[in-house]
Design a protein around this motif. Structure first.
Motif, mmCIF file in Angstrom:
data_model
loop_
_atom_site.group_PDB
_atom_site.id
_atom_site.type_symbol
_atom_site.label_atom_id
_atom_site.label_comp_id
_atom_site.label_asym_id
_atom_site.label_seq_id
_atom_site.Cartn_x
_atom_site.Cartn_y
_atom_site.Cartn_z
ATOM 1 N N VAL A 15 -2.583 12.142 -4.280
ATOM 2 C CA VAL A 15 -1.806 12.515 -3.461
ATOM 3 C C VAL A 15 -0.926 13.560 -4.269
ATOM 4 O O VAL A 15 -0.097 12.806 -5.340
ATOM 5 N N THR A 37 -6.991 4.727 2.317
ATOM 6 C CA THR A 37 -6.409 6.153 2.534
ATOM 7 C C THR A 37 -7.253 7.292 3.288
ATOM 8 O O THR A 37 -6.833 7.855 4.350
ATOM 9 N N PHE A 94 -0.199 11.878 7.876
ATOM 10 C CA PHE A 94 -0.480 10.916 6.895
ATOM 11 C C PHE A 94 0.714 11.408 5.653
ATOM 12 O O PHE A 94 1.485 10.769 5.281
ATOM 13 N N TYR A 123 0.753 -1.178 0.099
ATOM 14 C CA TYR A 123 -0.029 -0.020 0.029
ATOM 15 C C TYR A 123 0.735 1.251 -0.131
ATOM 16 O O TYR A 123 0.711 2.163 -0.802
ATOM 17 N N ALA A 135 -7.875 0.719 -1.668
ATOM 18 C CA ALA A 135 -7.128 1.582 -1.112
ATOM 19 C C ALA A 135 -7.508 2.933 -1.038
ATOM 20 O O ALA A 135 -6.976 3.616 -0.121
ATOM 21 N N VAL A 144 -4.725 6.967 -6.518
ATOM 22 C CA VAL A 144 -5.337 5.762 -6.062
ATOM 23 C C VAL A 144 -7.088 5.550 -6.513
ATOM 24 O O VAL A 144 -7.522 6.221 -5.938
ATOM 25 N N LEU A 168 1.226 4.120 -2.626
ATOM 26 C CA LEU A 168 1.040 5.791 -2.286
ATOM 27 C C LEU A 168 2.292 6.632 -2.644
ATOM 28 O O LEU A 168 2.130 8.003 -2.667
ATOM 29 N N VAL A 222 -8.310 8.685 -4.526
ATOM 30 C CA VAL A 222 -7.680 9.479 -3.776
ATOM 31 C C VAL A 222 -6.392 10.016 -4.728
ATOM 32 O O VAL A 222 -5.759 9.072 -5.032
#
Ligand SMILES: [Zn+2]
Length: 421
Positions: free
Chosen positions: A312, A207, A219, A187, A203, A198, A191, A310
């Protein structure tokens, strides 16, 4: 002796250490994107050892034990199989897995063999003889992701022992423990890809839940720290160096985040996105996590299952919710202000037998003119920021002084009204 070859991941720490500047964007496909600035004071939710062990034991009973944890973790997050080595392109910021059978270095080096032996000795020493973390199922030496998984296991230290305690009544507690670092590592590798989105539901839910438990800043620290861990683990030539890399990460993470992460990982093993979302409210600390979900990602905990992707990046975190989930965002509380009718009704209701309106918190007489310490104000008994609605049941007639002092706190939770002191 042939020169020692290793893959050095030149990972740029894209995510700086600053706090407070990052934003969370919520996209629902219906309304404008909600841009949300998380409060930077969030702390990982506290989970004590007893709650943690009980919860892990319960989760393990429902989980299907993977016989090949690395492979199972890859399937869980839909990550492609790879040999365990990466090349890192600086220009494109891509982390490229090498194909099966592809090796950067020819064969294993003496150092790799020694590190593998040291790992087996460590298993033996900690009462788990053999390949205790199942690092040697796809390779005869500890390499690639196996190094990360081992460093992660070392990072967890105490938490690893607590897991073993939790799983002691199970058929194969060691196999269960081994599944956690593999799932966790896979995981985190996912990330850590720069500008990653994601999109696998599980996942994404994991998150959003993790952020709710640990807060946005922690995080980000976990991602930055993991990139450092990958770099250090790949460079490590001895078990001790690997241990140091793991322990450094353990400090970044802290015990509460490690426990939260382990619980989520356990809940995710062999699960689906809706299945994981259903388990979250039953985890220890979920009430605090729910409050933090609103201040950190701007959504209600029950909406976590609706998180579809998600993304990032260095600057922000973008959560995409299912189109129908707009009502699940914090706006579901309705308007921030109470209606005039409710305000007036509450004022009337607060009057004592002599017709004087009184503050619910200090019993002082209220005045209807604004701008004074005794001015009547409509307070959210359960704070709006914590999900309290602007409906009549949640309206507390309050004087301005009490309302200001109470702030976003809750009576009998973290605030005692003056009349009860
Ligand atoms: Zn008052």
């Amino acid at each position: 002796m042939k020169p020692y070859c290793t893959v050095v991941l030149l990972l740029v720490l894209l995510l700086g250490c600053g706090t407070g500047s990052r934003v969370v964007r919520l996209e629902t496909g219906r309304t404008d994107t909600l841009v949300f600035t998380p409060r930077s004071t969030a702390e990982p939710v506290e989970v004590d050892d007893v709650e943690f062990e009980e919860s892990m034991a319960k989760l393990a009973q429902d989980a299907r034990l993977p016989s090949r944890p690395q492979e199972a973790a890859r399937q869980l997050f839909e990550v492609d199989a790879r040999s365990g080595s990466y090349t890192y392109e600086i220009r494109g910021s891509h982390l490229t897995p090498l194909g099966p059978g592809e090796h950067l270095a020819g064969g294993s080096t003496a150092a790799e063999v020694e590190l593998t032996r040291a790992y087996l000795r460590w298993c033996e020493r900690t009462g788990r003889p053999g390949d205790c973390l199942r690092l040697l199922m796809e390779s005869s030496i500890v390499n690639g992701d196996g190094r990360f998984a081992l460093a992660m296991a070392l990072a967890k230290g105490v938490v690893l022992d607590e897991m073993l305690e939790a799983f002691k009544d199970m058929a194969d507690p060691h196999a269960m423990v081994a599944a956690v670092p593999w799932t966790w590592t896979t995981y985190m590798v996912l990330l850590s890809i720069p500008d990653v989105t994601v999109s696998k539901g599980l996942a994404a839910v994991m998150t959003a839940t993790l952020i709710s438990y640990v807060g946005v800043d922690t995080f980000w620290g976990l991602i930055v720290g993991f990139k450092r861990l990958m770099e250090d683990a790949d460079r490590a030539t001895t078990f001790d160096e690997l241990r140091k890399a793991g322990e450094r990460y353990g400090k970044v993470m802290g015990q509460n985040a490690a426990r939260a992460f382990a619980m989520l990982t356990m809940a995710a093993i062999g699960n689906t996105a809706p299945g994981l979302a259903a388990k979250v409210p039953k985890l220890p600390g979920s009430i605090q996590a729910a409050a933090q979900a609103e201040t950190q990602v701007g959504i209600r905990l029950v909406a976590l299952g609706e998180v579809q992707t998600v993304a990032v990046s260095a600057e922000n975190l973008t959560l995409t919710l299912a189109p129908g989930a707009v009502a699940m965002t914090s706006d579901a509380r309705g308007p921030r202000r109470f209606s005039k009718a409710d305000r007036d009704a509450a004022y009337d209701k607060s009057q004592d037998t002599t017709g004087r309106a009184r503050c619910e918190y200090c019993d002082e007489e209220l005045v209807r003119e604004s701008g004074q310490s005794k001015s009547y104000e409509a307070d959210h008994r359960k704070p709006y920021i914590k999900g309290g609605s602007s409906s009549a049941e949640n309206l507390a007639p309050s004087c301005r002084a009490c309302n200001r002092e109470k702030g976003a706190r809750e009576v009998d939770v973290d605030w005692v009204p003056p009349k009860e002191r």
